[in-house]
Design an enzyme around this catalytic site. Structure first.
Site: not given
Ligand code: CO
Ligand code: ZN
Length: 341
Positions: A204-205
């Site tokens: 996600e990051e």
């Protein structure tokens, strides 16, 4: 829940290296779901079938809306790009890492190697950039450094969780606190009329990547991301409504999504009906997995339940346990009855 949160924030899992945290989460959630699988990118997809719905479990499954809950299991960190002759490591960022949070901090690699972030001589603090920093793992030359760390290895803050009573401080509350919330919700959800997928996403990051393939694979009727958000409740910080201790935050928008009005209304109504403390969230920067989920296929009605968190993307992210419990309750209440999607 404190023990579970401590366990998941202290497990290694920088984006792209989620193996350890995936194993821990799989063990934690397995007793409360029917099937667990890992997709090609590494997302952990945990399926809980409908338990009720009138015509027995089989009949219920035929009509049950598919709900995907997503919490990302990766965490921010650094990746080694170069090792010099004296054994100092240079690095790039994995996700949003500010040089201010790194300075003189300790970082830990998956194999337990610890390094200190040092800085070149800088006259003006404005010159502080990642490329002015290096990692010192106590090596005396390149060969001794390479015995511990290779080019491409990742590391993250080497901090343990601190229990302040009603509030907890740790690295990786983003987004392991939400991973713990999903496990707790799966545990507390005794009966559901929905076909529920608890998904722990990867990467996600670095751009909501895992959520894209997970959502395509699950093909949900409703998507809900659970993630941390910023707050406006510390001295002279950004202007923002969210604050610690004011309940589960229901997102209106961030940089990656305008939450579907029907989903937002559904979450607000659920909180009101359940007597669950909540607050509205408008986040001006940043996004969550819902940014990817809602754009899947022909579109998925999606929303976000957020945990207000101070000092985001630092070694000391702070959350309030009351807010965490409110998020668990909101998810459980939302999933019990058939969702209107
Ligand atoms: Co983050
Ligand atoms: Zn996050």
């Amino acid at each position: 829940m404190k023990e579970l949160i401590k366990k998941v924030v202290e497990t290694f899992g920088v984006s792209g290296s989620e193996g350890n945290i995936r194993k821990v989460l799989e063990e934690e959630i397995r007793p409360y779901v029917d099937e667990v699988r890992t997709d090609v990118l590494g997302n952990l997809i945990c399926h809980k079938k409908p338990t009720t719905g009138g015509a027995g479990a089989a009949g219920a499954a035929a009509h049950a809306p598919k709900v995907m809950l997503a919490a990302h299991m990766d965490q921010i960190g650094l990746m080694v790009t170069h090792i010099d002759d004296n054994g100092f490591l240079r690095f790039g960022n994995v996700g949003g890492v500010s040089p201010l949070t790194l300075l003189m901090n300790r970082m830990v690699f998956q194999n337990g190697t610890v390094g200190v972030v040092g800085m070149e001589k800088i006259d003006d603090p404005k010159d502080l950039r990642l490329d002015k920093l290096f990692l010192d793992i106590g090596a005396t030359d390149r060969a001794s450094a390479e015995k511990k760390v290779q080019i491409g290895d990742t590391c993250t803050f080497a901090t343990a969780m601190v229990d302040l009573g009603d509030r907890l401080v740790s690295r990786a509350m983003d987004d392991r606190v939400a991973c713990a919330i999903l496990v707790e919700a799966a545990k507390n959800l005794k009966a559901t009329e929905n076909d529920v997928y608890f998904v722990f996403t990867v990467q996600e990051e670095v751009g909501l990547r895992g959520a894209r393939t997970a959502a395509f694979g699950v093909d949900p009727d409703l998507g809900i991301a659970v993630d941390v958000t910023r707050t406006g409740d510390t001295p002279k910080t950004i202007t923002m409504e969210c604050g610690l201790g004011k309940g589960a935050a229901i997102k209106v928008k961030d940089a990656a999504i305008m939450v579907h009005p029907a989903v937002r209304a559904f979450l607000v109504d659920t909180a009101k009906a359940g007597g669950i403390k909540y607050q509205m969230e408008v986040l001006e920067q940043g996004g969550t997995d819902a940014g990817a989920i809602h754009l899947t296929k022909a579109g998925v009605p999606s929303g976000v339940i957020s945990i207000p968190t101070r000092y985001l993307h630092s070694p000391s992210e702070m959350v309030d346990l009351g807010d965490v419990r409110a998020c668990v309750d909101l998810i459980v209440k939302a999933l019990e009855k058939k969702v209107p999607f």
